[in-house]
Enzyme design. Structure first.
Site, PDB file in Angstrom:
ATOM      1  N   GLN B 129      -6.897   3.948 -10.229  1.00 17.39           N
ATOM      2  CA  GLN B 129      -6.121   2.714 -10.033  1.00 17.39           C
ATOM      3  C   GLN B 129      -6.617   2.030  -8.770  1.00 17.39           C
ATOM      4  O   GLN B 129      -7.010   2.680  -7.805  1.00 17.39           O
ATOM      5  CB  GLN B 129      -4.620   2.991 -10.021  1.00 17.39           C
ATOM      6  CG  GLN B 129      -4.157   4.094  -9.089  1.00 17.39           C
ATOM      7  CD  GLN B 129      -3.811   3.586  -7.716  1.00 17.39           C
ATOM      8  OE1 GLN B 129      -4.052   2.423  -7.392  1.00 17.39           O
ATOM      9  NE2 GLN B 129      -3.268   4.456  -6.899  1.00 17.39           N
ATOM     10  N   SER B 132      -3.853  -1.111  -4.139  1.00 14.70           N
ATOM     11  CA  SER B 132      -3.672  -1.438  -2.718  1.00 14.70           C
ATOM     12  C   SER B 132      -4.928  -2.020  -2.093  1.00 14.70           C
ATOM     13  O   SER B 132      -6.053  -1.752  -2.539  1.00 14.70           O
ATOM     14  CB  SER B 132      -3.288  -0.181  -1.946  1.00 14.70           C
ATOM     15  OG  SER B 132      -2.032   0.304  -2.357  1.00 14.70           O
ATOM     16  N   SER B 164      -6.589   6.265  -6.143  1.00 18.04           N
ATOM     17  CA  SER B 164      -6.544   7.653  -6.600  1.00 18.04           C
ATOM     18  C   SER B 164      -7.636   7.914  -7.625  1.00 18.04           C
ATOM     19  O   SER B 164      -7.863   7.105  -8.513  1.00 18.04           O
ATOM     20  CB  SER B 164      -5.186   7.968  -7.232  1.00 18.04           C
ATOM     21  OG  SER B 164      -4.165   7.711  -6.306  1.00 18.04           O
ATOM     22  N   GLU B 247       5.225   3.721 -13.919  1.00 22.69           N
ATOM     23  CA  GLU B 247       4.880   4.675 -12.871  1.00 22.69           C
ATOM     24  C   GLU B 247       6.131   5.244 -12.225  1.00 22.69           C
ATOM     25  O   GLU B 247       6.225   6.427 -11.946  1.00 22.69           O
ATOM     26  CB  GLU B 247       4.006   3.997 -11.819  1.00 22.69           C
ATOM     27  CG  GLU B 247       3.501   4.976 -10.782  1.00 22.69           C
ATOM     28  CD  GLU B 247       2.576   4.324  -9.764  1.00 22.69           C
ATOM     29  OE1 GLU B 247       1.900   5.078  -9.068  1.00 22.69           O
ATOM     30  OE2 GLU B 247       2.526   3.090  -9.674  1.00 22.69           O
ATOM     31  N   ASN B 357       9.577   4.723  -0.775  1.00 24.29           N
ATOM     32  CA  ASN B 357      11.000   4.892  -1.034  1.00 24.29           C
ATOM     33  C   ASN B 357      11.845   3.801  -0.376  1.00 24.29           C
ATOM     34  O   ASN B 357      12.952   3.521  -0.834  1.00 24.29           O
ATOM     35  CB  ASN B 357      11.441   6.294  -0.606  1.00 24.29           C
ATOM     36  CG  ASN B 357      10.943   7.344  -1.602  1.00 24.29           C
ATOM     37  OD1 ASN B 357      10.181   7.026  -2.518  1.00 24.29           O
ATOM     38  ND2 ASN B 357      11.380   8.574  -1.429  1.00 24.29           N
ATOM     39  N   GLU B 358      11.299   3.169   0.660  1.00 29.57           N
ATOM     40  CA  GLU B 358      12.039   2.050   1.266  1.00 29.57           C
ATOM     41  C   GLU B 358      12.064   0.847   0.314  1.00 29.57           C
ATOM     42  O   GLU B 358      13.092   0.205   0.131  1.00 29.57           O
ATOM     43  CB  GLU B 358      11.405   1.644   2.608  1.00 29.57           C
ATOM     44  CG  GLU B 358      11.682   2.631   3.734  1.00 29.57           C
ATOM     45  CD  GLU B 358      11.009   3.983   3.528  1.00 29.57           C
ATOM     46  OE1 GLU B 358       9.876   4.027   3.010  1.00 29.57           O
ATOM     47  OE2 GLU B 358      11.635   5.008   3.865  1.00 29.57           O
TER      48      GLU B 358
END
Lengths: 330, 373
Positions: B129, B132, B164, B247, B357-358
């Protein structure tokens, strides 16, 4: 596999919610705390009209003999409204105890039609009988013997709507292995019902905090726009979301070989989620949440009082691991 | 009032589960394969994928036309439980299988599916992928890499990072800015490109655990034909978000993995003499793994939830994975069990990748709870 509530169960929960939302439960709870049970008992009679008190009573004794999932649905909604009274005792534990420990058709009939409200002490897990002053039947189950109980003086409880009474055995009603088995089953179902109350109370606390955070303005913004507030509330939502399937799974395995493991797992998760909800809801509200006038205290104190009500969190965690290490992987 | 709720498996489900269990028992390598992010590890994991594919077990939830079995979501969950309980190898093709494939099923053309999916199912193509960028992490819409129009396709330029599997993979997918004049979320296009194509430079990045699980990708005028655009040009954000929800949701983090780890943790605790001081944490970790499993069963039973509820799931499993491994390390003390050590290092990345997680908590607050933005 179908691991979702049925439409009927959703309707049942909605009917209970509507009834309780229209009943000024907080007002009745304040009276209950002052020892005046009349308004609260009137709500209990209305709930009996919807079948709530008959759920765990066998059909042969005039009850509905409902599945434990239905009981959990009802108790979650009673917890959602912080209903005063011996909910898990009278709706779950006592019907199970009486149905399995001997022949008690009159009492079971009274429980089913709502004319009888009962409570129970079962040391060591349940050392006191909740609301023995409001109940018309007080039982003591201890060391394989079932007694008619005589309550002593109440001790102070964090939840003023839930007074706790020591109980002495006044008259033996039954003894032997069936009583031991019935007591164990009754404690299991009481724990399950108490877990459902905790989950419902946690949900109510989250709803109140979200509503308040969407209205209260500080620094020129609604406080629910601040991530410091948002993320705390998100964590409460996540904890409740993942406690619920454990509760339903425990209801499905009630009476089966995995009942202890699943009930204790559900109790640990529901109590943790509800506890997190109390801390967060109070913090989000600030000082207004710390007043009786606002009413958040009814949920906060009930949650904290219910957490140790059916055995400590550590005892339930130990029970989960005992079951897991006994039967291998599962 | 009769309840229809149940957790029972029907005969068909049991037959499928048993077939998977028996096949895995006979085929899972006795010794762990080499690290997937090394040359020999990559080859060994591709060989394993081909073995899975020949048993039609590599993509059970896909249509049979592409090598799958049309397995229901429940059957997919059962497959995953068995796969992880058997200690089978990590899926080298997981970026393609769980991120790109759902996108192709939702937005790809029949030609793209026919050309790409069978090769993906056999790990003939392993996908990386490429989301980013150095200045576009959580804020993915800040992407600056561009795709400019050329004869019959596009030319890619820019830099991707934290990609990744990119070190050994064959191809990659990601978002590129095709209309710099349009707003942040507009003017992005979803493109696929070859990692061995002219103009591509891949630089492996050594991770916290010492491996090279991700890499930087430098793109300098890399040609992509029109047939490798997914969805319409300029619609990339919408297309990508459907992948992102996969995802965060069921696909990538199956409950089987966590329950298998929780069971290993309970065994480890017991072998350590059932120390009372760690009992609560071991119990909590198992309870959370079981909660995640049951939550998945509710999801595949059709419980209605907003699409953004996947954000709750992502926070839950990533924190669970850390808790499982932290507890294991405390049980192990100074004993260097490689599985638990590697698992711990991997778990540390969970709260970051697939949307931090934020970001997820903000999504939960605003879209699930309805808090003001």
């Amino acid at each position: 596999m179908r691991f979702v509530l049925s439409p009927e169960q959703h309707q049942f929960a909605s009917a209970l919610h509507e009834l309780l939302a229209a009943s000024d439960v907080p007002g009745a709870a304040r009276c209950w705390a002052a020892g005046e049970h009349g308004r609260g008992l009137a709500i209990w009679r209305d709930l009996a009209g919807l079948g709530v008190t008959a759920l765990a009573v066998p059909e042969a004794a005039g009850g509905l003999g409902a599945h434990a999932v239905d009981l959990v649905v009802a108790c979650e909604e009673l917890g959602h409204h912080a209903l005063p009274g011996p909910v898990a005792e009278s709706l779950a534990a006592v019907p199970t105890l009486l149905a399995e420990a001997g022949e008690f058709p009159d009492w079971l009939g009274g429980l089913a039609d709502g004319s009888l409200i009962a409570t129970v002490a079962a040391p060591p897990d349940v050392p006191f009988a909740a609301d023995a002053d409001a109940a018309s039947l007080v039982l003591l189950a201890e060391a394989g013997t079932l007694y008619l109980g005589k309550p002593g003086d109440p001790q102070r409880s964090l939840d003023e709507t839930r007074r706790l009474f020591p109980v002495l055995g006044a008259e033996v009603l039954g003894t032997g292995p069936p009583v031991s088995r019935a007591t164990s089953r009754a404690l299991g179902l009481g724990t399950l019902a108490g877990s459902a109350q905790l989950l419902g109370a946690g949900r109510a606390l989250l709803e109140m905090a979200v509503r308040y955070a969407g209205q209260r303005v500080q620094f020129g913004r609604r406080i629910g726009q601040f991530q410091a507030v948002q993320h705390q509330l998100a964590d409460v939502a996540i904890a409740l979301e993942f406690a619920r399937p454990l509760l339903y799974a425990a209801a499905l395995s009630a009476g089966g070989p995995a009942a202890d493991r699943d009930t204790s797992a559900a109790r640990v998760a529901c109590a943790e989620a509800a506890h997190r909800a109390t801390r967060t809801a109070l913090q989000v509200h600030g000082a207004i949440g710390y007043t009786q006038e606002y009413g958040l205290d009814l949920w906060i104190t009930k949650v904290r009082a219910l957490i140790p009500a059916w055995g400590s969190q550590s005892a339930h965690r130990a029970r989960v691991l005992a079951a897991l290490t006994q039967d291998g992987a599962r | 009032m009769n309840t229809h709720m149940n957790l029972d498996l029907d005969a068909e489900a049991i037959t499928f589960r048993d077939e998977v269990r028996d096949w895995l028992a006979a085929h899972v390598p006795a010794r762990p394969l080499p690290d997937v992010d090394t040359e020999p590890g990559d080859a060994a994991h591709r060989a394993w994928e081909r073995e899975l594919a020949e048993a039609r077990l590599s993509v059970v939830s896909w249509p049979s036309a592409y090598g799958g079995r049309d397995a229901s979501p429940l059957h997919w969950l059962l497959f995953e439980e068995e796969y992880h309980a058997a200690g089978a190898p990590v899926r080298v093709g997981q970026n393609g299988l769980f991120l790109l494939a759902p996108t192709l099923f939702a937005h790809g053309t029949p030609e793209q599916r026919d050309r790409l999916l069978p090769r993906m199912a056999r790990a003939d193509d392993v996908w990386a992928q490429a989301w980013s960028e150095p200045d576009a992490g959580s804020d993915l819409a800040a992407i600056r890499s561009t795709a400019t129009r050329t004869d019959g396709g596009w030319l890619l330029s820019g830099q991707k990072t934290w990609s990744s599997r990119a070190t050994h993979a064959d191809r990659a997918f990601g978002l590129f800015r095709t209309d710099p004049a349009a707003g942040r979320h507009r003017g992005l296009t979803y493109l696929m490109f070859g990692l061995r194509t002219a103009g591509v430079t891949v630089r492996p990045i050594r991770q916290l655990g010492g491996g090279t699980g991700f890499a930087e990708i430098f793109l300098d005028g890399v040609f992509v034909p029109d047939t490798d655009v997914i969805g319409a040009a300029g619609e990339g954000w919408t297309v990508a978000m459907s992948t992102a929800s996969h995802e965060r949701g069921l696909s990538l983090r199956s409950p089987g993995r966590f329950l298998a780890t929780a069971r290993r943790l309970v065994d480890l605790w017991q072998r350590a003499g059932s120390p009372a001081e760690l009992r609560d944490r071991v119990a909590d970790a198992w309870i959370a793994a079981q909660a995640y499993r049951l939550h998945c069963f509710a999801t595949v039973s059709g419980e209605s939830r907003p699409g953004s509820a996947g954000s709750m799931t992502k926070v839950f499993w990533s924190e669970l994975d850390v808790a499982l491994h932290e507890t294991a390390l405390d049980l192990l003390g100074l004993q260097g069990d490689p599985d638990w050590l590697d698992g711990y290092l991997f778990s540390l990345a969970g709260p970051i990748y697939a949307g931090t997680n934020e970001i997820q908590r903000t999504v939960v607050a605003e879209r699930v709870l309805g808090l003001p933005r």
